[in-house]
Enzyme design. Structure first.
Site, PDB file in Angstrom:
ATOM      1  N   GLN A   9       0.826  -1.204   0.000  1.00  0.00           N
ATOM      2  CA  GLN A   9       0.000   0.000   0.000  1.00  0.00           C
ATOM      3  C   GLN A   9       0.861   1.255   0.000  1.00  0.00           C
ATOM      4  OE1 GLN A   9      -3.382  -0.731   2.332  1.00  0.00           O
ATOM      5  NE2 GLN A   9      -4.219   1.314   2.205  1.00  0.00           N
ATOM      6  N   SER A  94       3.611  -6.554   2.728  1.00  0.00           N
ATOM      7  CA  SER A  94       2.267  -6.461   3.306  1.00  0.00           C
ATOM      8  C   SER A  94       1.235  -7.053   2.345  1.00  0.00           C
ATOM      9  CB  SER A  94       1.950  -5.010   3.692  1.00  0.00           C
ATOM     10  OG  SER A  94       0.771  -4.928   4.452  1.00  0.00           O
ATOM     11  N   LEU A  95       0.311  -6.246   1.804  1.00  0.00           N
ATOM     12  CA  LEU A  95      -0.680  -6.813   0.879  1.00  0.00           C
ATOM     13  C   LEU A  95       0.002  -7.465  -0.312  1.00  0.00           C
ATOM     14  CD1 LEU A  95      -1.617  -5.395  -2.102  1.00  0.00           C
ATOM     15  CD2 LEU A  95      -1.812  -3.445  -0.592  1.00  0.00           C
ATOM     16  N   ARG A 119      -9.764  -7.882   3.568  1.00  0.00           N
ATOM     17  CA  ARG A 119      -8.651  -7.436   4.404  1.00  0.00           C
ATOM     18  C   ARG A 119      -8.672  -5.909   4.559  1.00  0.00           C
ATOM     19  NH1 ARG A 119      -3.107  -6.056   3.533  1.00  0.00           N
ATOM     20  NH2 ARG A 119      -1.623  -6.990   5.020  1.00  0.00           N
ATOM     21  N   HIS A 203      -0.405  -3.250  10.990  1.00  0.00           N
ATOM     22  CA  HIS A 203       0.695  -4.079  11.507  1.00  0.00           C
ATOM     23  C   HIS A 203       1.066  -3.770  12.950  1.00  0.00           C
ATOM     24  CE1 HIS A 203       1.136  -5.876   7.605  1.00  0.00           C
ATOM     25  NE2 HIS A 203       1.208  -4.686   7.051  1.00  0.00           N
ATOM     26  N   GLN A 252       0.287 -11.846   9.941  1.00  0.00           N
ATOM     27  CA  GLN A 252       0.818 -10.668   9.238  1.00  0.00           C
ATOM     28  C   GLN A 252       0.006  -9.402   9.516  1.00  0.00           C
ATOM     29  OE1 GLN A 252      -0.399  -9.252   5.677  1.00  0.00           O
ATOM     30  NE2 GLN A 252       1.358  -9.941   4.464  1.00  0.00           N
TER      31      GLN A 252
END
Length: 312
Positions: A9, A94-95, A119, A203, A252
């Site tokens: 992101q 991440s994503l 998500r 996170h 995660q």
């Protein structure tokens, strides 16, 4: 050895994917596949904006995945190569880990899009707007950043969220705690602290409701074993077991993105070339994190794809 890597992101921008879609029916088909999976005109939003709507987490996450996977699919379909033959590892920030897993066959594109929509919504809903924050610490190593976060917490959540490279660490948590940390950076020898324009504190432990939502979603649509190992964000080590991948994707959401360590792990294994699909965000981080000489390639346009094909 070669790794295919996928951005996270913050790499979204209005116009993303449009030139590729104009040039390739393969790309257009992938964007249509994502639109149909989500029941929305995501590609129109990617192409035309508005930027504030594209930046919404629930839109940005599947959009970034779609853009990255479109470049890979064009490479594979029009270039006549396969990820399984040309990549030894995959990884994503991440994503981007979902993009990496989709690229390696653990999920299909439609499932990946729906998981990222879930998500994004769950991460946004986990913490009321204004309660959480994130900040980038420039000129900070991870140990110093965690000491600063611990000092600023004062009973609230404040922790390292992203260990991006040796000079950039991101902290996340309660807004007041993160703001205290930014105010204290000079005391810890950190060059600068910058609050990030994000809608939620990703996170960190405040994301537990989103982790619970992803546990449910991934139980319903579990991954298959990928063609090549994925270097997981939360362990910074390769994994191929489908059940372990599912558990790591849940962890995660609240866990640290160990990108600097992931690059180091891949370098130690022998990866010398990192190919980033759909962005030019991770490549500089890779360069700063690698201890030796590594090659980075960013693939966004048809020209980039054609140039890469000549080297594969």
């Amino acid at each position: 050895m070669r790794a295919f890597i996928f951005p996270g992101q913050g790499s979204q921008s209005v116009g993303m994917g449009k030139a590729l879609a104009d040039a390739s029916s393969v790309a257009r088909e992938l964007f249509q596949e994502v639109d149909e999976a989500l029941g929305q005109h995501l590609f129109k939003l990617m192409s035309e904006g508005p930027a504030d709507e594209l930046t919404l987490t629930e839109n940005a996450q599947p959009a970034i995945m779609a853009n990255a996977l479109a470049t890979l699919r064009v490479l594979e379909k029009e270039g006549g190569v396969t990820l399984a033959a040309k990549a030894d590892y995959v990884a994503g920030h991440s994503l981007g880990e979902y993009s990496a897993l989709c690229a390696a066959g653990a999920f299909d594109v439609a499932t990946t899009a729906r998981l990222l929509k879930t998500r994004g919504r769950a991460m946004q809903a986990a913490v009321p707007v204004g309660v959480g924050a994130m900040a980038a610490l420039l000129g900070a190593d991870v140990d110093t950043a965690q000491k600063l976060a611990d000092a600023a917490a004062e009973g609230e959540v404040c922790t390292v969220a992203n260990d991006n490279d040796p000079s950039q660490v991101v902290i996340s948590g309660h807004k007041d705690a993160v703001e205290r940390a930014v105010a204290l950076v000079k005391d810890y020898g950190i060059k600068r602290g910058v609050l990030l324009p994000v809608s939620a504190p990703f996170h960190c432990p405040l994301m537990q409701p989103a982790a619970d939502a992803m546990a449910e979603a991934l139980a319903a649509t579990p991954p298959a074993a990928p063609f090549v190992p994925v270097v997981a964000n939360v362990t910074a080590s390769p994994v191929s077991d489908a059940f372990e991948i599912r558990d790591l994707l849940v962890s995660q959401v609240t866990g640290r993105v160990r990108w600097r360590e992931s690059v180091g792990a891949m370098e130690d294994i022998g990866v010398a070339q990192f190919v980033e699909f759909g962005g030019k965000v991770l490549s500089p981080m890779v360069k700063r994190s690698a201890s030796g000489e590594v090659e980075t390639i960013s693939v966004i346009s048809m020209d980039d794809i054609e140039a890469l094909l000549k080297t594969l």
